[in-house]
Design a protein around this motif. Structure first.
Motif, PDB file in Angstrom:
ATOM      1  N   TYR A 322       0.942  -1.043   0.177  1.00 37.25           N
ATOM      2  CA  TYR A 322       0.194  -0.014  -0.327  1.00 37.25           C
ATOM      3  C   TYR A 322       0.730   1.352   0.309  1.00 37.25           C
ATOM      4  O   TYR A 322       0.970   2.636  -0.216  1.00 37.25           O
ATOM      5  N   TRP A 323       1.557   0.774   0.606  1.00 36.34           N
ATOM      6  CA  TRP A 323       2.951   1.860   0.874  1.00 36.34           C
ATOM      7  C   TRP A 323       3.290   3.322  -0.761  1.00 36.34           C
ATOM      8  O   TRP A 323       3.497   4.660  -0.903  1.00 36.34           O
ATOM      9  N   VAL A 324       2.860   2.241  -1.841  1.00 36.28           N
ATOM     10  CA  VAL A 324       3.454   2.448  -3.012  1.00 36.28           C
ATOM     11  C   VAL A 324       2.378   3.615  -3.367  1.00 36.28           C
ATOM     12  O   VAL A 324       2.677   4.797  -3.938  1.00 36.28           O
ATOM     13  N   ALA A 325       0.936   3.379  -3.272  1.00 33.90           N
ATOM     14  CA  ALA A 325       0.408   4.395  -3.248  1.00 33.90           C
ATOM     15  C   ALA A 325       0.170   5.439  -2.670  1.00 33.90           C
ATOM     16  O   ALA A 325       0.085   6.907  -3.797  1.00 33.90           O
ATOM     17  N   GLU A 326       0.233   5.562  -1.456  1.00 38.46           N
ATOM     18  CA  GLU A 326       0.589   6.787  -0.887  1.00 38.46           C
ATOM     19  C   GLU A 326       2.000   7.299  -1.494  1.00 38.46           C
ATOM     20  O   GLU A 326       2.455   8.932  -1.324  1.00 38.46           O
ATOM     21  N   LEU A 327       2.955   7.304  -1.421  1.00 36.77           N
ATOM     22  CA  LEU A 327       4.434   7.224  -2.480  1.00 36.77           C
ATOM     23  C   LEU A 327       3.836   7.735  -3.520  1.00 36.77           C
ATOM     24  O   LEU A 327       4.582   9.032  -3.479  1.00 36.77           O
ATOM     25  N   LEU A 328       3.175   7.940  -4.164  1.00 35.85           N
ATOM     26  CA  LEU A 328       2.991   8.174  -5.384  1.00 35.85           C
ATOM     27  C   LEU A 328       1.470   9.377  -5.773  1.00 35.85           C
ATOM     28  O   LEU A 328       2.058  10.459  -6.750  1.00 35.85           O
ATOM     29  N   ARG A 329       1.028   9.459  -4.615  1.00 42.91           N
ATOM     30  CA  ARG A 329       0.130   9.994  -4.152  1.00 42.91           C
ATOM     31  C   ARG A 329       1.187  11.491  -3.357  1.00 42.91           C
ATOM     32  O   ARG A 329      -0.073  12.378  -3.907  1.00 42.91           O
ATOM     33  N   ARG A 330       1.531  11.548  -2.633  1.00 43.95           N
ATOM     34  CA  ARG A 330       2.448  12.665  -1.634  1.00 43.95           C
ATOM     35  C   ARG A 330       3.192  13.148  -2.690  1.00 43.95           C
ATOM     36  O   ARG A 330       3.360  14.674  -2.149  1.00 43.95           O
ATOM     37  N   THR A 331       3.255  13.633  -4.416  1.00 43.72           N
ATOM     38  CA  THR A 331       4.034  13.479  -4.734  1.00 43.72           C
ATOM     39  C   THR A 331       3.923  14.040  -6.283  1.00 43.72           C
ATOM     40  O   THR A 331       3.426  13.548  -7.213  1.00 43.72           O
ATOM     41  N   GLU A 332       3.726  15.862  -6.822  1.00 40.84           N
ATOM     42  CA  GLU A 332       3.296  15.387  -8.177  1.00 40.84           C
ATOM     43  C   GLU A 332       4.498  15.720  -9.307  1.00 40.84           C
ATOM     44  O   GLU A 332       4.271  15.824 -10.568  1.00 40.84           O
ATOM     45  N   ALA A 333       5.744  14.928  -8.315  1.00 41.92           N
ATOM     46  CA  ALA A 333       7.332  15.231  -9.220  1.00 41.92           C
ATOM     47  C   ALA A 333       7.129  13.747 -10.751  1.00 41.92           C
ATOM     48  O   ALA A 333       6.022  12.891 -10.390  1.00 41.92           O
ATOM     49  N   THR A 334       7.459  14.277 -11.483  1.00 41.79           N
ATOM     50  CA  THR A 334       8.019  13.130 -12.033  1.00 41.79           C
ATOM     51  C   THR A 334       8.951  12.072 -12.013  1.00 41.79           C
ATOM     52  O   THR A 334       8.969  11.159 -12.182  1.00 41.79           O
ATOM     53  N   GLY A 335       9.744  12.329 -10.611  1.00 42.91           N
ATOM     54  CA  GLY A 335      11.445  11.360 -10.508  1.00 42.91           C
ATOM     55  C   GLY A 335      11.551  12.272  -8.860  1.00 42.91           C
ATOM     56  O   GLY A 335      10.930  12.931  -8.673  1.00 42.91           O
ATOM     57  N   LEU A 336      12.109  11.001  -8.455  1.00 36.92           N
ATOM     58  CA  LEU A 336      12.352  10.834  -6.481  1.00 36.92           C
ATOM     59  C   LEU A 336      13.730  10.536  -7.080  1.00 36.92           C
ATOM     60  O   LEU A 336      14.451   9.570  -7.426  1.00 36.92           O
ATOM     61  N   THR A 337      14.601  11.725  -6.180  1.00 36.89           N
ATOM     62  CA  THR A 337      16.305  11.572  -6.029  1.00 36.89           C
ATOM     63  C   THR A 337      16.387  10.889  -4.575  1.00 36.89           C
ATOM     64  O   THR A 337      15.053  10.179  -3.763  1.00 36.89           O
ATOM     65  N   GLU A 338      16.755  10.402  -4.611  1.00 36.59           N
ATOM     66  CA  GLU A 338      17.023   8.798  -3.025  1.00 36.59           C
ATOM     67  C   GLU A 338      16.714   9.887  -1.412  1.00 36.59           C
ATOM     68  O   GLU A 338      16.245   9.411  -1.080  1.00 36.59           O
TER      69      GLU A 338
END
Length: 634
Positions: A322-338
């Motif tokens: 489930y954390w994948v959905a939360e990760l995707l929903r918490r940012t509008e960026a196209t990519g994530l740095t570490e």
């Protein structure tokens, strides 16, 4: 050769013989239960990557490691990370995950996400025969490593044979198996065909490589540390060769008598003393059942009595955390740095401490971002939507107590094992009649009894419901029936029973429902399916059902569930189906990330990615009248 693995067991002479084979050797290893296979394979992989002669050392990308289950792949990866020196970049994959990757490489314009496991395996074998591993950026393997090859049957066997045949002049292999632990023959429905498949891959190897197949054995047992845990081991050599039904019956009864020694009994799983022992247990424990029906009943029984545990899912089920959905929903960026990935993941409540570095590496590699040091979030969404989410990033199974069928527990080990008392030969014959596969029954009991490190017990089986298949079809929905053909008392939940087309609570408050799921809903909690009205949703569907948790709606029944409930309730063409008010006794299996249309997500106020959290349910549901704990029937 100097043994540099100071924090792991030293290699035995048998294990060293496997590890030191050259990279182009064709090696078949027969390894009994608890023989240190995984330890040996990790050292073998390290040796392949770190040969003293640079020309003899392989790159990680040249080594293909295939396993049958995500649990086995995860264990191998963890062992490599812990003990491997040069093999850390070697990836262990399930057959399905690897086959999917082959198909995406070979046919990038086709949609493979909806194809079944068997369809993908067959298509991958055909693609390999046509040279798919030589096209584009693909790298044909220089060495193939496969564990549990005794269970290579049917399509998977043909896939591996196609692979080894295609590269027979340029590829070595190390395959490990134990014919005594071959328990997946039931996947082949025809008994004669099943018997023909047993041991067929071993024969193919010996016929295909008559002059250069190296056969080695691992005979020592490292798992069983007590006399109680060792009782079944002596039967292994005979089970490796067994095919005669009478001999199998004798072996089965011998194993059964060993297991059912009075000193090994725990009584009923409803006994308060037994339940207190399970609640206070600090070691790992498996309760092993012969089939899914027993596993479901035992799991429900333990839940009712407050014993925390995990019911092992079918190997092919792959819920995305489930954390994948939360990760995707918490940012509008196209990519994530570490750094940004770490900070977002830290904001999400998890039931375990994740290895953030490992997750970052896995997701960055899987999404194939253009930038070297970012995770491509659109690529991450596609992984979920196309059922390609990497096994390495799945939630770990941290439960101390596991309820599992014997087949799903193969390859695993536990401090304590409780086996439901197996039936007698006479009972088996009565249950299965002409379909009884006695060699398979003997091997399955042997596998169950050799999962244990310390304490082996048996327990009486609880009373079991009568489960049937809708329409009498092999793949029909299972339901609770009776002795009369028209009896309908309940239905068995499956993974796709909760709607994924729209977010939970989409007609009320989907944002609040997502928060409620995260804050209040957890694995093992009871839920209810309640009929919303009497009007069927289609000519071959039931009416709609809402999924309730403590009276709050957290989802709705899927279209597939409504269709299959219709099939269950339609006893015959002239029968007027009736619909249960409620279906109780269901549990939350897990919360998972699902994808739908971007419009559905946006309309629900959940962002533009079309991703959200949904509950997955499990259990044997019972028909009940609304707001009454009273059975409902026709």
């Amino acid at each position: 050769m100097t043994d540099a693995y100071l924090d792991s067991p030293r290699l035995t002479d048998e294990q060293r013989a496997v590890v030191e084979q050259p990279w182009d050797a064709r090696v078949l290893v027969t390894a009994g239960a608890g023989a240190g296979k995984t330890h040996t394979l990790v050292r073998r992989l390290d040796a392949l990557c770190s040969h003293q002669d640079p020309d003899e050392a392989l790159e990680a990308a040249e080594i293909l490691v295939l396993t049958f289950s995500r649990a086995a792949a995860r264990e191998l990866r963890e062992r490599i990370a812990r003990h491997g020196e040069r093999a850390r970049r070697v990836r262990a994959q399930t057959f399905d995950a690897w086959a999917y990757g082959v198909l995406v490489q070979a046919y990038p314009d086709r949609e493979w996400g909806d194809a079944s496991f068997d369809e993908r395996i067959k298509a991958a074998a055909e693609a390999i025969e046509k040279g798919a591993l030589e096209a584009g950026d693909a790298t044909p393997p220089a060495h193939v490593v496969i564990d549990e090859v005794q269970d290579l049957l049917g399509d998977r066997r043909e896939l591996v044979e196609a692979l080894l045949d295609r590269y027979q002049d340029s590829c070595g292999f190390t395959v490990v198996g134990d014919a005594a632990q071959s328990v997946y023959g039931f996947q082949i429905e025809d008994l004669a065909e099943r018997l023909d498949e047993t041991g067929r891959f071993f024969e193919w190897l010996r016929c295909s490589y008559p002059d250069d197949l190296v056969e080695l054995r691992l005979t020592q047992n490292f798992r069983a540390v007590t006399p109680e845990a060792r009782v079944a081991l002596a039967h292994g050599p005979r089970l490796q060769q067994i095919s005669d039904a009478d001999e199998a019956a004798a072996l089965y009864e011998g194993l059964r008598e060993l297991l059912l020694e009075p000193a090994n009994g725990t009584g009923d799983l409803t006994d308060p003393f037994v339940l207190d022992g399970l609640r206070n247990l600090t070691d790992t424990c498996a309760i092993l059942t012969r089939d899914n029906r027993q596993a479901q009943v035992v799991s429900g029984l333990l839940h009712e009595r407050g014993v925390e545990h995990r019911l092992r899912r079918p190997l092919e089920e792959r819920p995305v955390p489930y954390w994948v959905a939360e990760l995707l929903r918490r940012t509008e960026a196209t990519g994530l740095t570490e750094d940004r990935f770490r900070s977002l993941l830290a904001e999400i409540t998890l039931p375990y401490e994740p290895s953030t570095s490992a997750l970052w590496t896995v997701l960055r590699r899987a999404t194939r971002a253009a930038g070297r040091n970012v995770i491509d979030l659109e690529g991450l969404r596609r992984l979920v939507a196309e059922s390609r989410f990497p096994d390495e990033a799945a939630d770990p199974d941290t439960a101390r107590i596991v309820v599992s069928t014997v087949h799903r527990a193969k390859g695993l080990e536990f401090d304590r094992v409780i086996i439901l008392a197996p039936p007698t030969i006479a009972e088996l014959r009565k249950q299965h009649k002409e379909e009884l596969d006695l060699p398979a029954e003997a091997r399955a009991l042997y596998v169950a009894m050799t999962r244990v490190r310390q304490d082996l017990y048996h327990a009486r089986s609880p009373e079991l419901p009568i489960l049937k298949r809708a329409g009498g079809r092999r793949n029909g929905r299972r339901y609770v029936g009776g002795w009369r053909s028209y009896d309908r008392y309940g239905i068995v939940a499956e993974a796709g029973d909760v709607c994924r087309d729209n977010p939970p609570g989409h007609e009320t408050d989907p944002v609040a429902t997502q928060a409620y799921l995260l804050e209040h809903v957890a694995s093992g909690q009871e839920v209810v399916l309640r009929r919303l009205h009497d009007l069927p949703m289609g000519e071959t569907q039931s009416p709609p059902y809402a999924l309730l948790h403590d009276g709050r709606e957290i989802g709705e029944a899927s279209r597939r569930f409504r269709q299959e409930l219709f099939q269950v309730q339609m006893v015959n063409r002239t029968w007027d189906p009736w619909w249960p008010d409620e279906i109780r006794g269901l549990r939350i299996d897990t919360l998972e990330t699902v994808t739908g249309s971007t419009a559905a997500g946006a309309n629900a106020g959940l962002g533009e990615r079309g991703v959200w959290i949904a509950p997955r349910i499990t259990g044997i549901g019972r028909y009940r009248r609304a707001d009454e704990d009273e059975e409902q029937r026709a």
